[in-house]
Design an enzyme around this catalytic site. Structure first.
Site, mmCIF file in Angstrom:
data_model
loop_
_atom_site.group_PDB
_atom_site.id
_atom_site.type_symbol
_atom_site.label_atom_id
_atom_site.label_comp_id
_atom_site.label_asym_id
_atom_site.label_seq_id
_atom_site.Cartn_x
_atom_site.Cartn_y
_atom_site.Cartn_z
ATOM 1 N N ASP A 93 51.879 36.820 52.057
ATOM 2 C CA ASP A 93 50.776 37.427 51.557
ATOM 3 C C ASP A 93 50.722 38.848 52.194
ATOM 4 O O ASP A 93 49.623 39.696 52.178
ATOM 5 C CB ASP A 93 49.434 36.683 51.988
ATOM 6 C CG ASP A 93 49.112 35.721 51.041
ATOM 7 O OD1 ASP A 93 49.582 36.054 49.853
ATOM 8 O OD2 ASP A 93 48.491 34.506 51.294
ATOM 9 N N ASP A 154 50.191 32.847 43.445
ATOM 10 C CA ASP A 154 49.589 33.922 43.743
ATOM 11 C C ASP A 154 50.698 34.844 44.411
ATOM 12 O O ASP A 154 50.417 36.064 44.784
ATOM 13 C CB ASP A 154 48.640 33.523 45.270
ATOM 14 C CG ASP A 154 48.113 32.285 45.160
ATOM 15 O OD1 ASP A 154 48.673 31.499 44.343
ATOM 16 O OD2 ASP A 154 47.229 32.018 45.948
HETATM 17 N N1 GLY Z 1 45.607 33.616 47.564
HETATM 18 C C1 GLY Z 1 44.915 32.428 47.892
HETATM 19 C C2 GLY Z 1 43.704 32.361 47.071
HETATM 20 O O1 GLY Z 1 43.480 33.056 46.000
HETATM 21 O O2 GLY Z 1 42.761 31.438 47.318
#
Ligand code: GLY
Length: 374
Positions: A93, A154
């Site tokens: 992330d 994601d």
């Molecule tokens: N990227 C984690 C979420 O969307 O909760």
């Protein structure tokens, strides 16, 4: 009131609200407004949402030019340095974390220190590439046990960091990794009906895809609405960065599926397969992300009818968000209510979430033909 005026007023009201709350929130890392006190909570700077408040300040600064917002965004970027230095707390992330802060700062001013931060983050992301499976590993064991072979939908949103790193260094390796990961996602995650699971398990040694596993959605074969939104936006970005028509087709198919799954009020449920009492939880953040992704995608489409349809769907989502979820008054620091972080664990259900606010403002800016951040 015309729709254009509605959007323009919402954009202005959001920027004014950010100016108003900027001193209250200051140098910190908010994630959600957990209760009726209406105050954003504080997360650890190393948490994946750490870039969004800085990103909101950049979006607002672009709109109003207020020096205080610029300075606050710079201070937040500096406060992220400990996480970059510590390194072990970070995972895929890093794009969510440094694109809205350091990379945006570099793009706006050419700041050398911000360029270095962005390149460090990109190198961390690139180092997570599994050569056998051609995927970027999502988490470390601290986030989820037995995660060596896990990739998540994601992650597509972190890839602009790699495209940017190739652009500024002239080294194609970063974008090659981004495209290889996107190909793997397109081949293994995307179902025939253009929906996606949250998590895919690979054998980390052989690279073979072993199948979807449960994540933030209702089940491994359901449709977590935020995951679907990340995928729309992620494939739109891949299409823009590579010009590959197949990525564009995938993004369009996903956007169409997202739209077809909306309830009457056009605010998505947390999972499109939710039933019974599970239908109490909305996820407005999915609508914000999808709207911004669709507005990124629309101008890239060659077919006029398809282009207009995409923009019109995004506008419908934004109008619904303004009607059903927007809060421009001081009663809450959040702008967009009714987001759900994780319904399966009942973690923050129907609350304002920082990335809902961020993508809402980014999408409204796109309607004004302003550049986005992702
Ligand atoms: N990227 C984690 C979420 O969307 O909760």
């Amino acid at each position: 009131m015309t729709a254009d005026t509605l959007f323009s007023n919402a954009y202005q009201a959001s920027v004014e609200k950010i100016i108003r709350i900027s001193e209250e929130i200051g140098v910190s890392f908010p994630q959600v407004v957990p209760d009726e006190r209406g105050i954003y909570n504080q997360e650890d700077p190393a948490y994946w949402t750490g870039g969004f408040w800085g990103g909101l300040l950049w979006l607002a600064y672009r709109a109003c030019g207020k020096r205080e917002l610029f300075e606050l965004a710079c201070e937040i970027e500096q406060a992220q340095d400990a996480a970059l230095e510590e390194f072990t707390g970070l995972h895929h992330d890093v794009g969510f974390m440094w694109l809205p802060t350091a990379v945006t700062h570099y793009r706006e001013t050419g700041c050398g220190a911000s360029r270095v931060r962005g390149l460090k983050a990109a190198s961390i992301l690139a180092s997570r590439f599994n050569l056998a499976g051609k995927f970027l590993r999502a988490w470390n064991e601290e986030q989820r046990e037995d995660s060596t072979g896990l990739a998540i939908i994601d992650c597509l949103m972190n890839l602009p960091l790699l495209y940017w790193a190739s652009e500024v260094t002239g080294d194609p390796r970063f974008r090659q990794i981004a495209a290889a990961h996107t190909d793997t996602v397109q081949r293994t995650f995307v179902r025939e009906d253009f929906t996606v699971p949250h998590i895919m398990r690979f054998d980390p040694e052989t690279g073979s895809a072993l199948g979807a596993v449960p994540g933030q959605g209702k089940s491994a074969d359901s449709v977590w609405s935020r995951g679907q939104a990340w995928a729309i936006y992620g494939f739109a970005t891949a299409f823009q960065e590579t010009g590959r028509i197949d990525y564009g087709r995938t993004a369009c198919g996903m956007a169409k599926r997202f739209f077809e799954n909306l309830p009457e009020d056009k605010i998505p449920l947390w999972d499109f397969c939710a039933e019974g009492e599970e239908r109490c939880a909305k996820d407005s953040s999915a609508a914000c992300i999808a709207a911004s992704g669709m507005l990124k995608l629309a101008p890239l489409l060659a077919d006029k009818e398809e282009r207009e349809q995409m923009e019109s769907s995004a506008r419908e989502l934004l109008a619904a968000l303004i009607r059903e979820c927007a809060c421009f008054s001081p009663e809450s620091q959040g702008i967009i209510k009714n987001g759900t972080v994780n319904f399966t664990t009942r973690r923050y259900v129907n609350v304002p979430i920082i990335y809902g606010d961020f993508y809402f403002l980014e999408a409204l800016g796109r309607l004004k033909r302003l550049p986005g951040i992702f």
